[in-house]
Design an enzyme around this catalytic site. Structure first.
Site: not given
Ligand code: ZN
Length: 412
Positions: A277, A358
């Site tokens: 996030e 990621d």
């Molecule tokens: Zn995401």
């Protein structure tokens, strides 16, 4: 263009859209029983996998029934001049164009919500219940509906009233005013979403001092990210499914973790999700998405301004006297192929951003805890391990678990 041709174009758009959607659903369902990729063989055990197979199939069949019902309802409503009928009801109360538009959309919204409530009831209390996801009580279900209507009435009604008013005094130039209004509104909503909207539906509490908070703070400090607001939300009030999201910016930025996420994952895995996030924020995804949506809104409103006053639009839906709200409905349907395309582009961009977030988590915290958290979240929501490529391309805002796994493993 004459109203009759427009009428047939409107019908064709609805039918073609439905057919494309059903082809994609069927294509996807044909691959439900594909062998599981070896990298994901540890997501489910045999019994859980069979359960996930039953869940997917049940959801697929239910989806066919609900979408068929809603497309038949829409077509019937258009063919039998339903919009003209509702327009007549609204006009029987008042001549004021703002009030007519408000009553008109009020009837359409509440009517369609009431008609589809049995389906959402069945989805929640039969399907989700059967697979152990549902935590919603009947009281919460109805309260959510009422609060939703209330919010829609105030926010949606307020914006609609202002736009119709702009149209009255500015004519086709209304779109400038409407654009500024919607842009300011979406920035405020984005900024204060957690303070204004969420409390209507959920309880949020700051994450307590303890080992999880310490681990999070150690991580955020290491990447130079100031985060004062970490909240736990009672997602378990409605479902066992877990989630985490980022909202706001500047001083208002906060990360919200579902209590179900905290319960299901190890602390390292939670920090990895949070790092993902933070990646979205650091890579400016929040701002880019907001700007993209404001630009799309401007384009849509400008296009609307070119057509909304045309009598043919209203007449295509069986209303002689051209009016803003009927033009808006006809435009909405005619515009839907364009919004399909912008939606596709947004999904494509969103999947790119997921890889970036990621990678950010992998490089600043670690790939392994993120992989194991994604696997657990997939398992706990009985998600599909073998979606079809075309379906992913059209509908997925996130890459598939397999794609994310391979990307995270690269270079580890
Ligand atoms: Zn995401």
């Amino acid at each position: 263009m004459n109203p009759e041709t427009l009428f047939y174009i409107i019908i064709a758009i609805i039918v073609i859209d439905f057919i494309i959607d059903k082809i994609l659903d069927t294509l996807n369902a044909k691959h439900f029983d594909d062998p599981v990729p070896p990298e994901l063989s540890d997501v489910y055990d045999k019994e859980e996998y069979e359960k996930s197979q039953r869940y997917k199939k049940e959801r697929y069949h239910f989806g066919i029934i609900t979408s068929t019902f809603s497309v038949l309802l829409t077509l019937g409503f258009i063919i039998f001049d339903g919009f003209a009928w509702v327009d007549g009801i609204a006009r029987s109360f008042t001549d004021n164009p703002i009030l007519v538009a408000l009553i008109f959309f009020g009837i359409i919204m509440i009517g369609s919500d009431v008609l589809t409530t049995p389906f959402s009831w069945y989805s929640t209390f039969v399907i989700e219940e059967k697979y152990g996801f549902n935590k919603t009580t009947k009281k919460t279900f109805f309260l959510d509906k009422i609060k939703g209507w209330f919010m829609m009435g105030i926010l949606g009604g307020g914006i609609l009233a202002l736009i119709v008013w702009f149209y009255q005094f500015a004519g086709n130039d209304f779109w400038w005013y409407a654009w500024i209004l919607v842009a300011v509104f979406s920035i405020i909503l984005n900024m204060f979403y957690a303070k204004l909207i969420v409390p209507l539906f959920n309880k949020q509490s700051p994450l307590e001092e303890g080992s999880l908070r310490t681990k999070i703070e150690t991580y955020t400090k290491s990447v130079g990210f100031t985060l004062d607001n970490i909240f736990i939300i009672d997602g378990s009030k409605r479902s066992t499914k877990a989630n985490a999201y980022f909202s706001g910016f500047g001083k208002e930025k906060r990360i919200t973790l579902f209590d179900t996420l905290v319960k299901d994952l190890e602390e390292e895995e939670i920090v990895a999700v949070l790092a993902h996030e933070v990646g979205h924020y650091k890579k400016n995804h929040i701002i880019v998405n907001l700007v993209a949506s404001i630009l799309t809104t401007g384009f849509t409103l400008w296009l609307l301004s070119l057509f909304v006053g045309s009598p043919a639009l209203s007449q295509a839906l069986g209303v002689e006297e051209p009016s803003f709200h009927i033009g808006l409905i006809a435009f909405g349907i005619l515009y839907s192929p364009i919004s399909e395309i912008t939606g596709l582009l947004m999904n494509y961009l969103s999947r790119k951003y997921e890889y970036q977030a990621d990678n950010y988590a992998k490089n600043t915290y670690g790939g392994e805890p993120l992989i194991s958290s994604l696997k657990k979240l997939t398992k706990n929501s009985l998600s599909n391990l073998t979606p079809h490529k075309a379906y992913v391309f059209m509908h997925y805002s996130h890459p598939t678990l397999l794609q994310r796994f391979r990307n995270l493993k690269r270079g580890l």
